[in-house]
Design a protein around this motif. Structure first.
Motif, PDB file in Angstrom:
ATOM      1  N   ARG A 189       1.102  -1.319  -0.386  1.00  0.00           N
ATOM      2  CA  ARG A 189      -0.285  -0.387  -0.173  1.00  0.00           C
ATOM      3  C   ARG A 189       0.733   1.702   0.209  1.00  0.00           C
TER       4      ARG A 189
ATOM      5  N   LEU B 198       0.928   4.979   0.662  1.00  0.00           N
ATOM      6  CA  LEU B 198       0.377   6.078   1.289  1.00  0.00           C
ATOM      7  C   LEU B 198       0.874   6.956   1.254  1.00  0.00           C
TER       8      LEU B 198
ATOM      9  N   ALA C  58      -3.126   5.224  -3.200  1.00  0.00           N
ATOM     10  CA  ALA C  58      -3.364   6.493  -1.917  1.00  0.00           C
ATOM     11  C   ALA C  58      -3.696   7.766  -3.165  1.00  0.00           C
TER      12      ALA C  58
ATOM     13  N   ARG D  98     -10.189  10.503  -5.471  1.00  0.00           N
ATOM     14  CA  ARG D  98      -9.611   9.294  -5.613  1.00  0.00           C
ATOM     15  C   ARG D  98     -10.277   8.434  -6.062  1.00  0.00           C
TER      16      ARG D  98
ATOM     17  N   CYS E  50      -7.991   5.078  -6.492  1.00  0.00           N
ATOM     18  CA  CYS E  50      -7.003   4.503  -5.787  1.00  0.00           C
ATOM     19  C   CYS E  50      -7.735   3.915  -4.844  1.00  0.00           C
TER      20      CYS E  50
ATOM     21  N   LYS F 149      -5.677   8.458   2.017  1.00  0.00           N
ATOM     22  CA  LYS F 149      -5.078   8.215   3.225  1.00  0.00           C
ATOM     23  C   LYS F 149      -5.406   9.842   3.618  1.00  0.00           C
TER      24      LYS F 149
END
Length: 393
Positions: free
Chosen positions: A106, A108, A135, A166, A171, A175
């Motif tokens: 991930r 972020l 993210a 996002r 995404c 975040k």
């Protein structure tokens, strides 16, 4: 379509360790698991890695920054790098990540949604890097922590719009910087909140409406409390800071456990890096680890997010070091591996496809020497890595 039979003396399937095993792969998927370790009789190419080798699912790092260069001043370096050069660096970071057996990450926090561009690129060439769950730029207040990524936003309407953007871009997670951090000059200190409870609720409600999870960067006790109350899916760092230092709150920990919120522990450190970790920083890290130990003892949903890229002690291949870090907290190697495979896959919403060795799962496989159920250092002895059925190491 290629067919492989990968054979080793033991296997950790994402939940438990077993004996000699042969894993059959067709194309990019696992099609059969023979827990008796028999020889193939279907014409599959045999890759026999020996009795001392152990098969594991590819590891899942729940928190990385491919855009950071793991230098002493990653922020300044980022600002001085063009998007083209930054994307080239991210390709190199992704390759380093994959060769360590980390097959899913991930990301972020990036600039300009470059992690999405890289994720799309790697989807056509999975042998070049891990699957990236991006993210994009993290949500932060104007001038706030990591504002240099470009995700500055305030006000409920603007927060909703940022979440929708996002989602529209593709995404995999939202975040938000619920508290300050350590890397941004001029922003609030790590223990102080950046967004209040209602702000966090707006983000969580909109993200969940659109089917996206929310990861909240939260060092401060109040930020952690608000993030849990707002219903975020994971708390990143969860350092329990207040103005006087580190103060794990037993009632707050009970609330985290009761609600089932994932805690993404910032572990995995190359202590042999140059320069060595300063003594004051090492003491701070150890103090935070005490809180992590309490979270484990109380039964919190634990995953590991290495924060790879943030400094010399956090190279992009650092996650396997977290098994030993967790052992120091009293976590068994098997539970540590669960946190970095099947549990992390569940948090990242790729459960079943990632983080386990079973029929139907992606053929992302790490092969190490020794017995990782007894020796935390075994995961550093990488014998082979397969990504989407292709051997890359």
């Amino acid at each position: 379509m290629s067919s492989l039979a990968i054979r080793a003396g033991s296997m950790f399937d994402g939940f438990r360790l077993s004996g000699p095993t042969t894993v059959y792969v067709s194309g990019d998927r696992i099609v059969r698991v023979d827990r008796y370790g028999g020889l193939p009789d279907d014409g599959s190419e045999l890759i026999d890695l020996g009795g001392s080798a152990c098969l594991l699912p590819g590891l899942v790092d729940a928190h990385v920054h491919l855009a950071f260069n793991a230098g002493l001043d990653s922020v300044t370096s980022l600002a001085a790098t063009s998007d083209g050069d930054l994307l080239a660096h991210m390709r190199t970071a992704a390759r380093s990540t994959l060769l360590a057996g980390i097959t899913t990450v991930r990301d972020l926090g990036d600039r300009g949604y470059l992690s999405l561009a890289l994720a799309e690129e790697l989807a056509g060439h999975p042998e070049r890097g891990p699957e990236i769950l991006a993210a994009g730029p993290p949500l932060t207040v104007p001038g706030g922590h990591c504002h240099f990524f470009g995700g500055e936003v305030e006000g409920h309407d603007a927060l909703r719009a940022a979440v929708r953007e996002r989602h529209a871009r593709g995404c995999a997670v939202v975040k938000i910087m619920a508290s300050g951090g350590n890397m941004t000059p001029g922003s609030v200190p790590p223990h102080a909140s950046q967004y209040g409870l209602e702000d966090l609720r707006v983000v969580v409600d909109e993200a969940h409406r659109l089917g996206l999870p929310v990861a909240a960067h939260a060092h401060g006790v109040q930020a952690i409390r608000d993030a849990v109350e707002a219903g975020v899916d994971s708390i990143e760092h969860v350092s329990f800071l207040d103005a006087d230092g580190i103060a794990p709150d037993p009632d707050l920990i009970d609330s985290i456990v009761r609600k089932g919120t994932f805690v993404s522990l910032t572990l995995g450190m190359d202590r042999g890096a140059t320069p060595p970790l300063p003594e004051a920083v090492a003491a701070f890290v150890d103090a935070i680890a005490d809180g992590y130990g309490v979270l484990h003892e109380r039964g919190a949903n634990i995953v590991v997010g290495s924060d790879a890229g943030c400094g010399p002690w956090k190279p992009h291949d650092v996650l396997p070091h977290a098994v030993a870090d967790l052992a120091e907290l009293g976590v068994t190697p098997v539970d540590a591996l669960i946190a970095m495979t099947s549990s992390a896959a569940r948090l990242c919403r790729v459960e079943g496809r990632k983080g386990r060795i079973t029929a139907g799962a992606d053929a992302d496989i790490l092969v190490v020497g020794g017995n990782p159920a007894h020796d935390p250092e075994a995961v550093l002895d990488v014998r082979a890595v397969f990504r989407a059925g292709v051997r890359v190491r």
